[in-house]
Motif scaffolding. Structure first.
Motif, PDB file in Angstrom:
ATOM      1  N   SER A 221       9.908  -9.146  24.645  1.00 18.22           N
ATOM      2  CA  SER A 221      10.594  -9.466  25.896  1.00 18.22           C
ATOM      3  C   SER A 221      11.144 -10.882  25.870  1.00 18.22           C
ATOM      4  N   PHE A 222      12.235 -11.084  26.584  1.00 22.87           N
ATOM      5  CA  PHE A 222      12.741 -12.425  26.856  1.00 22.87           C
ATOM      6  C   PHE A 222      13.676 -12.365  28.048  1.00 22.87           C
ATOM      7  N   SER A 223      13.967 -13.548  28.604  1.00 28.28           N
ATOM      8  CA  SER A 223      14.798 -13.657  29.800  1.00 28.28           C
ATOM      9  C   SER A 223      15.949 -14.597  29.550  1.00 28.28           C
ATOM     10  N   LEU A 224      17.022 -14.415  30.309  1.00 22.70           N
ATOM     11  CA  LEU A 224      18.143 -15.335  30.252  1.00 22.70           C
ATOM     12  C   LEU A 224      18.919 -15.264  31.560  1.00 22.70           C
ATOM     13  N   ALA A 225      19.712 -16.285  31.794  1.00 25.23           N
ATOM     14  CA  ALA A 225      20.526 -16.351  33.006  1.00 25.23           C
ATOM     15  C   ALA A 225      21.870 -15.686  32.757  1.00 25.23           C
TER      16      ALA A 225
END
Length: 347
Positions: A221-225
């Motif tokens: 998993s990872f997040s970004l704008a």
């Protein structure tokens, strides 16, 4: 190097070619007193009170579509058979990269491409500014994912709401696409979960999770704008001629060069971007980490394959270390078709 250059050039096509109507302002969006888009205004809502994600969006510049692994310690998340496929793709300069061959990018498409969201109560459509006319349909009518779907490049998606967060689950991906442009594989058992949360008018927080027991030891998993793109539009972008010169895309890396750990060890360390050096899009960080593990040299999380004592190949780029008369590294130069980026050792 010509065979490398073609693959590298196609690897570096994340920059949008938008702005077809520069003088046409997006209608119906909040603006400040001076007429500029107010991207911090409250997020709009649909008549039923749900956040409205409609509009033109683009992820922030991020390295994940190039390589879903950004920390070398996380490379072990891939099972040995999947890691072997990755190393084989690295050795043959990613000649079978689907995007290089004018095929869809697969499950990582949301990490890089500009896209338009069109939202209704029963379906959310995602139109990509990509070279093969791709789109997704996210069904919001309560249906479940098929247990035996016909494999597709972008899979099949269903969505539901968790408060103000849109949660999308996708399955049914064919295994011809790659998990990223670096060459990490996935199987047809891949499941992808995306979470969209519209923070305000101009910003979405996007999280993606890949779950594939056949290739991964645990979910990744990872997040970004993701940012709203006002006062512009998408251009038609057709992948038509990128795959006409396949004769120059055939080749393998020179794996006959074997360097001792003593030679490789002098390259290990942290390198800082030299101000004034041209930035190479594939290596966006201001710091590059070179690590030696079990006789293998890595640039961040990408293996470096030696072509000589000082020159190495990585995914879509060449790395060269320059030494002084005492054999001490003075600089690292990363080269791609767009130009070079120079990094100095951090002592």
């Amino acid at each position: 190097m010509q065979r490398i250059a073609i693959a590298a050039a196609l690897w570096l096509l994340p920059v949008s070619l938008c702005a077809q109507w520069l003088g046409l302002r997006t209608a119906g969006i909040p603006r400040t007193a001076d007429g500029k888009p107010n991207l911090t205004a409250p997020a709009p809502r649909t008549p039923d009170g749900k956040p409205d994600f409609s509009g033109l969006w683009q992820p922030e510049i991020n390295p994940y579509r190039f390589d879903v692994i950004q920390d070398l310690k996380d490379e072990s998340i891939f099972r040995p058979a999947a890691e072997a496929i990755f190393m084989e793709r690295l050795a043959n300069f990613r000649r079978d990269d689907p995007v290089t061959n004018c095929l869809p990018g697969g499950p990582s498409e949301m990490l890089n491409a500009m896209y338009r969201i069109i939202q209704s109560p029963t379906v959310v459509a995602v139109l990509y500014e990509s070279g093969t006319g791709r789109y997704r349909q996210i069904y919001m009518d309560g249906r479940k994912l098929s247990k035996d779907p016909n494999p597709a490049w972008l899979g099949y998606s269903v969505g539901h709401w968790e408060g103000d967060t849109l949660v999308v689950e996708s399955a049914g991906f064919n295994d011809r696409s790659w998990l990223d442009r670096a060459g990490h594989p996935h199987s047809e058992n891949l499941r992808v979960t995306e979470r969209f949360r519209r923070i305000d008018f101009g910003h979405i927080q996007f999280q993606i999770t890949f779950d594939d027991p056949e290739t991964l030891t645990k979910p990744l998993s990872f997040s970004l704008a993701v940012n709203y793109r006002p006062d512009t539009d998408m251009l038609e972008n057709v992948c038509n001629e990128n795959n006409r010169d396949k004769v120059h895309m055939v080749g393998t890396a020179n794996t006959s060069v074997q360097l001792s750990s003593a030679v490789l060890a002098k390259y290990a360390g942290r390198y800082g971007f030299r101000e004034g050096s041209r930035t190479v899009a594939g290596f966006m960080g201001m710091t590059q980490n070179v690590t030696l593990i079990n006789g293998q040299l890595y640039l961040n999380a990408l293996p470096l394959i030696p072509q000589s004592e000082t020159k190495f190949e990585s995914t879509g780029a060449a790395a060269e270390f320059f030494l002084d008369a005492n054999g001490t590294v003075t600089r690292l130069v990363l080269s791609q078709t767009e130009g070079d980026a120079t990094y100095d050792p951090k002592r």
